[in-house]
Design an enzyme around this catalytic site. Structure first.
Site, mmCIF file in Angstrom:
data_model
loop_
_atom_site.group_PDB
_atom_site.id
_atom_site.type_symbol
_atom_site.label_atom_id
_atom_site.label_comp_id
_atom_site.label_asym_id
_atom_site.label_seq_id
_atom_site.Cartn_x
_atom_site.Cartn_y
_atom_site.Cartn_z
ATOM 1 N N HIS A 1 -0.351 4.367 0.593
ATOM 2 C CA HIS A 1 -0.646 5.379 1.319
ATOM 3 C C HIS A 1 -1.164 4.921 2.571
ATOM 4 O O HIS A 1 -0.961 3.907 3.023
ATOM 5 C CB HIS A 1 -2.115 6.062 0.264
ATOM 6 C CG HIS A 1 -3.033 5.108 0.248
ATOM 7 N ND1 HIS A 1 -2.894 4.237 -0.611
ATOM 8 C CD2 HIS A 1 -4.216 4.867 0.873
ATOM 9 C CE1 HIS A 1 -4.220 3.457 -0.628
ATOM 10 N NE2 HIS A 1 -4.777 3.734 0.271
ATOM 11 N N LYS B 1 0.899 -1.179 0.000
ATOM 12 C CA LYS B 1 0.118 0.213 0.057
ATOM 13 C C LYS B 1 1.016 1.052 -0.021
ATOM 14 O O LYS B 1 1.767 1.332 0.682
ATOM 15 C CB LYS B 1 -0.798 0.125 1.201
ATOM 16 C CG LYS B 1 -1.918 0.845 1.361
ATOM 17 C CD LYS B 1 -2.920 0.880 2.438
ATOM 18 C CE LYS B 1 -3.701 1.727 2.520
ATOM 19 N NZ LYS B 1 -4.655 1.851 3.831
#
Length: 227
Positions: A110, A108
């Protein structure tokens, strides 16, 4: 500790549950190794709350009975995610509350970022997965756990197929479970083994499962490993 055969009551109850749930099927199925197997175990078909809850009960009972020491649970993506969460809930219900974590296939970019979700990986980690075909998922989990500074200590699976693994397309004399246990040094516990499935089929030869025992036995004689 690995699930016993023959008279292992928990294993027999689990095989019956898997058959009733349509998770364990008989016929002709192609495995990852390219073999034609007379049976197929698809844990993804434990696909409602009642089935998943009961499955977690089997895992928790086997894990507790094994005596394996662990500080937390890790579920490898993707099937292991639901399994780890369900098993953590059941263990807590039984008075053994432990943290759990799992990984994403893609990092991921973010928020908190990274590939790991849940509790920080610490101490002795128990990996929870469905089956072990080649040991690849286990090796990936081991690498993630070690990279986080924790200790990959044990693996709990639903079914040990007790058959030869393949390396570069060639059969070897050990199974994936034996490789993880003997070469990688992790304890392995399974709710049931192929030996338990054969015992179940032997007891039900007069019913609608009649005939499958001979086929599964022949498969084991050809691809099975020495325990």
């Amino acid at each position: 500790m690995v699930a016993g055969g023959g008279e292992d009551r928990l294993a027999q109850e689990f095989v019956q549950f898997a058959v009733d749930s349509g998770v364990l099927r008989f016929g002709q199925f192609k495995t990852k190794a390219g073999r034609l197997s007379p049976y197929f175990f698809n844990a993804g078909l434990f696909d409602d709350g009642a089935k998943l809850g009961r499955l977690a009960q089997f895992y928790a009972r086997r894990i507790i009975d094994s005596g394996i020491e662990f500080d937390m649970i890790f579920g490898p993506a993707y099937k292991g995610i639901a399994l780890a969460a369900a098993v953590a809930i059941e263990l807590a219900r039984l008075g053994r509350n432990v943290p759990y974590a799992y990984n994403r296939k893609e990092a991921k970019d973010h928020g908190e970022g990274g590939t790991l979700v849940g509790a920080p990986l610490r101490g002795k980690v128990l990996i929870v997965d469905d089956v072990m075909s080649a040991g690849t998922a286990a090796r990936e989990s081991i690498a993630l756990i070690r990279a986080a500074g924790a200790v990959p200590h044990a693996v709990a699976i639903a079914l040990d197929r007790q058959e030869k693994a393949t390396e570069q397309g060639v059969d070897v004399d050990h199974s994936a479970v034996q490789y993880v246990r003997d070469k990688l040094g992790l304890a392995v516990c399974a709710i049931a083994r192929l030996a338990d499935l054969l015992h179940y089929l032997e007891l039900h030869q007069g019913g609608e499962l009649g005939g499958h025992h001979a086929q599964v036995l022949a498969y084991r004689e050809r691809y099975g490993v020495q325990e």
